[in-house]
Design a protein around this motif. Structure first.
Motif, PDB file in Angstrom:
ATOM      1  N   GLN A   1      -1.491   2.785  -3.017  1.00  0.00           N
ATOM      2  CA  GLN A   1      -1.873   1.858  -4.049  1.00  0.00           C
ATOM      3  C   GLN A   1      -2.572   0.756  -3.376  1.00  0.00           C
ATOM      4  N   ALA A   2      -3.394  -0.103  -3.897  1.00  0.00           N
ATOM      5  CA  ALA A   2      -3.812  -1.322  -3.457  1.00  0.00           C
ATOM      6  C   ALA A   2      -2.443  -2.260  -3.010  1.00  0.00           C
ATOM      7  N   GLY A   3      -2.933  -2.569  -1.868  1.00  0.00           N
ATOM      8  CA  GLY A   3      -1.835  -3.913  -1.492  1.00  0.00           C
ATOM      9  C   GLY A   3      -2.300  -5.310  -1.683  1.00  0.00           C
ATOM     10  N   MET A   4      -3.674  -5.326  -1.724  1.00  0.00           N
ATOM     11  CA  MET A   4      -4.129  -6.819  -1.952  1.00  0.00           C
ATOM     12  C   MET A   4      -4.020  -7.327  -3.272  1.00  0.00           C
TER      13      MET A   4
ATOM     14  N   GLN B   1       0.874  -1.024   0.043  1.00  0.00           N
ATOM     15  CA  GLN B   1      -0.002   0.098  -0.304  1.00  0.00           C
ATOM     16  C   GLN B   1       0.891   1.176  -0.039  1.00  0.00           C
ATOM     17  N   ARG B   2       2.015   0.994   0.508  1.00  0.00           N
ATOM     18  CA  ARG B   2       3.053   2.248   0.726  1.00  0.00           C
ATOM     19  C   ARG B   2       3.998   2.246  -0.613  1.00  0.00           C
ATOM     20  N   GLY B   3       3.626   1.669  -1.776  1.00  0.00           N
ATOM     21  CA  GLY B   3       4.847   1.400  -2.820  1.00  0.00           C
ATOM     22  C   GLY B   3       5.682   0.626  -2.647  1.00  0.00           C
TER      23      GLY B   3
ATOM     24  N   ASP C   1      -9.547  -2.957  -8.407  1.00  0.00           N
ATOM     25  CA  ASP C   1      -8.844  -2.109  -7.576  1.00  0.00           C
ATOM     26  C   ASP C   1      -7.335  -2.958  -7.239  1.00  0.00           C
ATOM     27  N   ILE C   2      -7.351  -4.150  -7.409  1.00  0.00           N
ATOM     28  CA  ILE C   2      -6.125  -4.638  -6.808  1.00  0.00           C
ATOM     29  C   ILE C   2      -4.882  -4.545  -7.761  1.00  0.00           C
ATOM     30  N   ALA C   3      -3.550  -4.752  -7.172  1.00  0.00           N
ATOM     31  CA  ALA C   3      -2.516  -4.609  -7.547  1.00  0.00           C
ATOM     32  C   ALA C   3      -2.050  -5.800  -8.106  1.00  0.00           C
ATOM     33  N   PRO C   4      -0.995  -5.684  -9.269  1.00  0.00           N
ATOM     34  CA  PRO C   4      -0.738  -7.196  -9.751  1.00  0.00           C
ATOM     35  C   PRO C   4       0.294  -7.843  -8.693  1.00  0.00           C
TER      36      PRO C   4
ATOM     37  N   ASP D   1      14.575  -8.674  -7.514  1.00  0.00           N
ATOM     38  CA  ASP D   1      15.947  -9.127  -7.390  1.00  0.00           C
ATOM     39  C   ASP D   1      15.886 -10.026  -6.255  1.00  0.00           C
ATOM     40  N   GLY D   2      14.963 -10.172  -5.251  1.00  0.00           N
ATOM     41  CA  GLY D   2      14.954 -11.223  -4.267  1.00  0.00           C
ATOM     42  C   GLY D   2      15.599 -10.557  -3.040  1.00  0.00           C
ATOM     43  N   ASP D   3      15.755  -9.145  -3.016  1.00  0.00           N
ATOM     44  CA  ASP D   3      16.096  -8.456  -1.852  1.00  0.00           C
ATOM     45  C   ASP D   3      14.913  -7.951  -0.929  1.00  0.00           C
ATOM     46  N   LEU D   4      15.055  -7.593   0.234  1.00  0.00           N
ATOM     47  CA  LEU D   4      14.184  -6.789   0.859  1.00  0.00           C
ATOM     48  C   LEU D   4      13.537  -5.700   0.277  1.00  0.00           C
ATOM     49  N   GLY D   5      12.201  -5.388   0.111  1.00  0.00           N
ATOM     50  CA  GLY D   5      11.512  -4.412  -0.677  1.00  0.00           C
ATOM     51  C   GLY D   5      11.037  -3.208   0.169  1.00  0.00           C
ATOM     52  N   PHE D   6      11.108  -3.354   1.357  1.00  0.00           N
ATOM     53  CA  PHE D   6      10.428  -2.527   2.286  1.00  0.00           C
ATOM     54  C   PHE D   6      11.436  -1.717   3.287  1.00  0.00           C
TER      55      PHE D   6
END
Length: 441
Positions: free
Chosen positions: A315-318, A222-224, A392-395, A231-236
């Motif tokens: 954005q949508a997180g679901m 939801q926060r992009g 409304d959902i994201a990919p 790449d398999g790395d942490l994305g947050f």
């Protein structure tokens, strides 16, 4: 079903241990003695080993599916192999490492890349669309089994992680069911506290499962951000994780959720022992294909809701998640026959009639539409919910990296420590990032 809310902890611990038993060295020396062992190049009889996990009802209808296929393919024998979720991964790791993997197997999001990267899975793109017909398969999830351009897994069905609510508990509390198009995490905490305060002792506004990595993933998206980037790395960011954990803790601190010991007890009890089973919970989280079981244990018609923030954040997180996948062994002696059996599992209407939505709503959209009238009211509700949120959902996220099977256990252990006051939210965030990095590096 993976990100498995309301499922016992023991199976997850076994699952987390399973892949290390595979061993890189063992995987590299896999022999060519795959599952099928009775076929020959001259069209003689062929045996395909077929492996899956699940409950007794799943085992029963899958055996019926096998019987249909064998009756129309007299030279093919399907040898079944099935067990529970936790034991499945121990067994599969051992079989793959020993060169005896099943020809066709059920797979799960957390493990597809792990097995594909180790050369254990067959690239099914070589057999599509000529043998495995893909024209009716839902394009929204078809890329979820692709690794480096190879299609190593094909989704069986789709579901989504959602909030589940008991409208009757809300009514008894005199609290309205939240508007899931506008509510926030602060609203969730306040609503849960209001329900707990207005109902008899032992009834709670929210049951939080302690193994909640998917819930955090939705919050991050939801926060992009993401749980893992491509790449398999942490994305947050650490800040996002701290904020999310703070919201979870707030529901406990304001009395909206049971105390730590009760929460852990409920986690171990699974769906049959959840607050919903005793009509003492207003909200929780679940996969949409769990609605049938939750309705059954509660004796009520429960309701699916979007996660907080879906209508208010960046954005949508679901997202639609493959409930499971079909894969084939790279070491199968009969890869084409394995592919033909997978095609049958995905596209034959008789399979859809037996499977219905037990493995998620069918990935074959034509069959999905056809069976809707045959579904139980709860399954029809889940299908309607998925249709409602689809615009409304994201990919879906990319497949997680090797070692991602450890993430849920890491989250569960640290979350329990947070709830018991043994560590702070900030300490938990640091430990989570460090341990997940180590598990996936």
């Amino acid at each position: 079903m993976s990100g498995r809310p309301m499922h016992g902890a023991a199976g997850r611990r076994r699952a987390r241990r399973a892949l290390p038993a595979l061993g890189v060295a063992a995987a590299l020396v896999l022999t060519a003695c795959g599952g099928g062992d009775s076929g020959d190049a001259d069209g003689g009889p062929i045996t395909l080993r077929f492996s899956w996990w699940g409950s007794d009802p799943r085992h029963e209808y899958t055996q019926e599916i096998i019987e249909i296929y064998e009756s129309e393919n007299r030279s093919i024998t399907i040898e079944p192999s099935f067990t529970g979720f936790g034991d499945y991964w121990d067994r599969l790791a051992t079989e793959v490492a020993g060169g005896g993997a099943p020809d066709v197997m059920q797979q799960e999001t957390r493990y597809v890349r792990e097995y594909a990267d180790r050369g254990a899975l067959l690239d099914l793109s070589e057999y599509a669309p000529e043998i495995i017909r893909t024209e009716d398969l839902d394009p929204a999830v078809m890329e979820t089994g692709v690794v480096d351009g190879g299609m190593y897994a094909i989704p069986i069905g789709i579901n989504a992680h959602a909030v589940i609510a008991d409208p009757q508990v809300f009514a008894e509390a005199g609290v309205p069911v939240p508007d899931d198009t506008t509510w926030t995490y602060e609203d969730l905490a306040a609503t849960a506290a209001a329900v707990s305060a207005a109902t008899p002792e032992g009834t709670w506004g929210y049951q939080m499962t302690t193994a909640i990595d998917t819930s955090f993933e939705i919050f991050a998206r939801q926060r992009g951000e993401a749980l893992f980037n491509p790449d398999g790395d942490l994305g947050f960011t650490r800040e996002t994780l701290v904020e999310w954990w703070g919201h979870q803790l707030a529901v406990h601190e304001n009395g909206g959720a049971p105390p730590a010991a009760k929460t852990v007890e409920l986690e171990a009890a699974d769906i049959d022992g959840s607050l919903f089973s005793s009509n003492q919970g207003a909200m929780g989280t679940a996969w949409t294909n769990q609605l049938v079981a939750l309705n059954e244990v509660s004796g009520r018609e429960l309701q699916l809701l979007r996660f907080p923030g879906e209508g208010t954040q960046q954005q949508a997180g679901m997202y639609f998640k493959p409930a499971q996948f079909w894969s084939a062994s790279a070491q199968s002696e009969h890869p084409e026959e394995a592919a033909r059996f997978i095609d049958f599992l995905l596209n034959d209407p008789r399979v859809a009639d037996l499977m219905l939505s037990e493995r998620g709503l069918p990935v074959n959209v034509e069959q999905r539409e056809r069976i809707l009238a045959k579904l139980t009211p709860a399954d029809q509700q889940a299908a309607a919910f998925l249709e409602e949120i689809e615009p409304d959902i994201a990919p879906p996220p990319p497949l997680p990296p090797q070692g991602a099977g450890e993430v849920q256990g890491i989250m569960q252990q640290l979350n329990e420590q947070v709830l018991f006051g043994q560590i702070s939210v900030e300490e938990a965030a640091d430990a989570f990032m460090s341990q997940v990095n180590a598990a996936t590096s």
